[in-house]
Design an enzyme around this catalytic site. Structure first.
Site, PDB file in Angstrom:
ATOM      1  N   HIS A 209       0.857  -1.181   0.000  1.00  0.00           N
ATOM      2  CA  HIS A 209       0.000   0.000   0.000  1.00  0.00           C
ATOM      3  C   HIS A 209       0.895   1.233   0.000  1.00  0.00           C
ATOM      4  O   HIS A 209       2.038   1.192   0.481  1.00  0.00           O
ATOM      5  CB  HIS A 209      -0.879   0.026   1.249  1.00  0.00           C
TER       6      HIS A 209
ATOM      7  N   GLU B  87       0.952   3.847   1.828  1.00  0.00           N
ATOM      8  CA  GLU B  87       1.437   4.215   3.162  1.00  0.00           C
ATOM      9  C   GLU B  87       2.606   3.338   3.595  1.00  0.00           C
ATOM     10  O   GLU B  87       3.607   3.829   4.120  1.00  0.00           O
ATOM     11  CB  GLU B  87       0.335   4.071   4.226  1.00  0.00           C
TER      12      GLU B  87
ATOM     13  N   CYS C 279      -6.142   1.697   6.021  1.00  0.00           N
ATOM     14  CA  CYS C 279      -6.738   0.440   6.463  1.00  0.00           C
ATOM     15  C   CYS C 279      -6.101   0.049   7.806  1.00  0.00           C
ATOM     16  O   CYS C 279      -5.200   0.716   8.307  1.00  0.00           O
ATOM     17  CB  CYS C 279      -6.502  -0.654   5.422  1.00  0.00           C
TER      18      CYS C 279
ATOM     19  N   CYS D  31      -2.249  -0.478   7.634  1.00  0.00           N
ATOM     20  CA  CYS D  31      -1.512   0.772   7.528  1.00  0.00           C
ATOM     21  C   CYS D  31      -1.615   1.589   8.814  1.00  0.00           C
ATOM     22  O   CYS D  31      -0.635   2.222   9.228  1.00  0.00           O
ATOM     23  CB  CYS D  31      -1.997   1.569   6.325  1.00  0.00           C
TER      24      CYS D  31
END
Length: 148
Positions: free
Chosen positions: A52, A54, A82, A85
């Protein structure tokens, strides 16, 4: 000197992710007026569900600063993080989290599990929601609309 628009830089990363066929999410780690790291989603490209924006930006920032802690750093991301993260944000000890669009389905900050409100969360960043929300949400709607 004018402070950089870190959310605009995160949006550029999201646009680049979309151009690669990835979900358009971008992230920037900043320390003061300096970009330490930036990334867009690369889950498909890297065949890695943890890639992701992040996570990639946090990893890059930790390498750049030679530390597993990002004290004094802020994260700008185009979509509400999420649970995975949010956990990484907490473990990295990021000072502030700025995010664009809320994520009713997968978000874990103001939606879902509300990770930072849990008693097991050891570090809670200051959270600022809605920065760049309109552009972030529009980019995601366009991306997913083109795939239906």
């Amino acid at each position: 000197m004018k402070r950089p628009n870190f959310m605009a830089l995160a949006l550029e990363q999201a646009k680049a992710a979309a151009a690669r066929g990835e979900v358009p999410i971008g992230a920037v780690v900043a320390q003061g007026d300096k970009v330490v790291a930036s990334a867009g989603n690369r889950t498909r490209e890297l065949a890695d569900p943890t890639a992701h924006a992040e996570m990639l930006a946090i990893r890059e920032a930790c390498r750049a600063l030679a530390s597993e802690r990002l004290n004094g750093c802020d994260l700008y991301v185009t979509l509400e993080p999420c649970t995975m993260c949010a956990g990484a944000i907490s473990f990295a000890r990021l000072r502030r989290l700025y995010f664009g669009a809320a994520d009713d389905k997968g978000g874990a900050v103001t939606n879902g599990v509300r990770f930072f409100a849990q008693p097991t969360c050891h570090h809670v960043p200051d959270v600022y929601a809605g920065l760049g929300e309109v552009e972030s949400a529009a980019m995601l709607r366009t991306f997913f609309g083109s795939r239906r």
